[in-house]
Design an enzyme around this catalytic site. Structure first.
Site, short mmCIF file in Angstrom:
data_model
loop_
_atom_site.label_atom_id
_atom_site.label_comp_id
_atom_site.label_asym_id
_atom_site.label_seq_id
_atom_site.Cartn_x
_atom_site.Cartn_y
_atom_site.Cartn_z
N HIS A 190 -15.37 -29.06 43.49
CA HIS A 190 -14.59 -30.08 44.20
C HIS A 190 -14.11 -29.57 45.56
O HIS A 190 -13.37 -30.26 46.25
CB HIS A 190 -13.37 -30.47 43.32
N SER A 195 -12.31 -37.13 47.57
CA SER A 195 -11.41 -37.23 46.41
C SER A 195 -10.47 -38.41 46.58
O SER A 195 -10.93 -39.55 46.70
CB SER A 195 -10.68 -35.89 46.25
N ASP A 249 -17.77 -30.15 39.21
CA ASP A 249 -16.43 -30.54 39.66
C ASP A 249 -15.53 -30.76 38.45
O ASP A 249 -15.82 -31.62 37.61
CB ASP A 249 -16.59 -31.84 40.47
#
Lengths: 298, 298
Positions: free
Chosen positions: B275, B160, B240
């Site tokens: 995620h 991320s 995600d």
């Protein structure tokens, strides 16, 4: 009561399902995580054995799901995993009046309490070994799948308090061969002899120690006859701060001396390992292989 | 300043060291976790490459250490892991005045801030790519070991915001081949074009977008010449929730069209993955193998 799906999470080759339902046994909403291995999605009509994992003090179904890393092993061998909660929770559920972390909420010791005020909600033994598998089985059947085997070809394992829970249930049900395989990570091995166990048994089952025996692996190992060549696998870290005071796996070995379990408990003392999921996750592959063998998967 | 050992934990075949030190760059105490693979303990005089893992928003060094499950891969291939923190912390460190989780503490975006009030503490780029490896190297040398290679044969990866941090640093230092290998899990791929990135760059670097380019993979990919057959590995889950709004790996691929990186970015869209660390841990083995190849370990 049937389950609500709180979350369905892609993990490794399968899916982790976060479920909740209202339990008749505990009178509360209970959470449970189920990992469906890749075989669940890819193979038709093949029965998939279930491994039940009982967590330790302070845990919820999330800890082991996130940190024990059973999922790749479940995919490798083709078993599903059930991660129950460690106690009833919620408004009105009595906790330790002293607010400690080794009794009450998240510290059920997986027994059916006989004492007030715990008797009403702390029916974790009946919940885990009867209500939960029945309800899970119905739930998946209603979704059109009956390939998960929650009753017949099943194994049990756990960590710390959950290691005790696994040993206890395996031995209690041994005569009917309910669980085909049992292992434990740093289990509370002879609870009647240690403070954690005495507090829990005393609080949930009463001060009369006779009533503790039907749950205590240290007693059950003497009264249960190993009818085959069944073995129990245990790992214990030597750097575990609870090893010498609360877990004491050597006491279980000692209790097994001269019984049909003598030499059948593989206690592996592993140098330097602590009590955390770093320890559990390190030895999960070995436990997975052990269960896979006993479940006929390899 | 040298490190204090907060904890040394046996994990898989090696040890996870939880360290802290006072950083000159951030002016704060910083925590960092280092995993020493089994090769560190078993082989003599063999240089062990280091893989740097940059975590995402809200994380500390603990999350990936506990949940990404890099350790067995590090043991398998023989690299060490460094898990830095995601920002400076502590009294006096300015946070987002709005108290959001995408800016300020645990959301440094790994840049050297030029703007007040962040300039003093948020020097994370210099911290991670200069001070931290130098200090770690001194620390292990003072303990009598110089086999960890913190500078030469090293790789970088992240998740991320940390995926952005990895791509950014890899491309910024590409001319000198500082990092031999780069991969990313669900990275913020072209921060100048998305809200998370615009907020971070604006806050730390100022509103003049020209100043953002030297950190933005979307720009760096155009100004950096791939001199060999170097590839970048990216995984992105299609389930995600941040994929389409904040991460947008397709923008990076688009930016690479017609450049020397065209076709050299392997973007793997993985069906249904979210995620979380369930996603990261699932693809860590593939990333580990990728880095191991680029580091000459296989």
């Amino acid at each position: 009561m049937t389950f609500q799906i709180k979350q369905e999470i892609a993990s490794c080759g399968g899916k982790l399902m976060k479920l909740s339902h209202t339990s008749k046994q505990t009178g509360t909403d209970m959470e449970v995580n189920v990992y469906l291995p890749k075989q669940y999605f890819h193979k038709q009509d093949q029965s998939i054995p279930v491994v039940y994992y009982l967590s330790g003090l302070t845990c919820t179904p999330q800890n082991a799901s996130e940190k024990a890393f059973w999922q790749p092993q479940a995919d490798k061998f083709g078993f599903a995993l059930v991660f129950p909660d460690t106690s009833p929770r919620g408004e009105g559920v009595p906790d330790d009046p002293e607010g400690s972390w080794d009794f009450g909420i998240s510290a059920s010791f997986y027994v059916d309490a006989t004492q007030e005020p715990y008797r009403k909600n702390y029916q974790m033994f009946s919940y885990i070994h009867d209500e939960l598998p029945r309800e899970l089985s119905h739930f998946f059947e209603n979704r059109g799948s009956s390939k998960l085997d929650f009753f017949e070809n099943i194994a049990i394992t756990g960590h710390s308090m959950g290691g005790f829970g696994a040993l206890s249930a395996y031995l209690k049900f041994y005569a009917e061969r309910k669980y085909k395989s049992c292992s434990a990570f740093a289990p509370v091995s002879f609870p009647s002899k240690v403070q954690w166990g005495r507090k829990a048994f005393g609080g949930y089952l009463g001060q009369e120690e006779e009533g503790w025996k039907s749950y205590d692996p240290g007693h059950l190992i003497k009264t249960t006859t190993n009818i085959g060549d069944d073995r129990i696998l245990i790992h214990q870290g030597t750097g575990d701060p609870f090893y010498k005071e609360q877990l004491k796996p050597e006491l279980l070995l000692e209790a097994s001396k001269g019984t049909s379990w003598d030499g059948k408990i593989s206690l592996n003392l592993v140098e330097g390992f602590d009590h955390s999921y770093f320890f559990v996750s390190t030895f999960v592959p070995e436990h997975a292989k052990f269960h896979a063998k006993n479940l006929g998967l390899i």
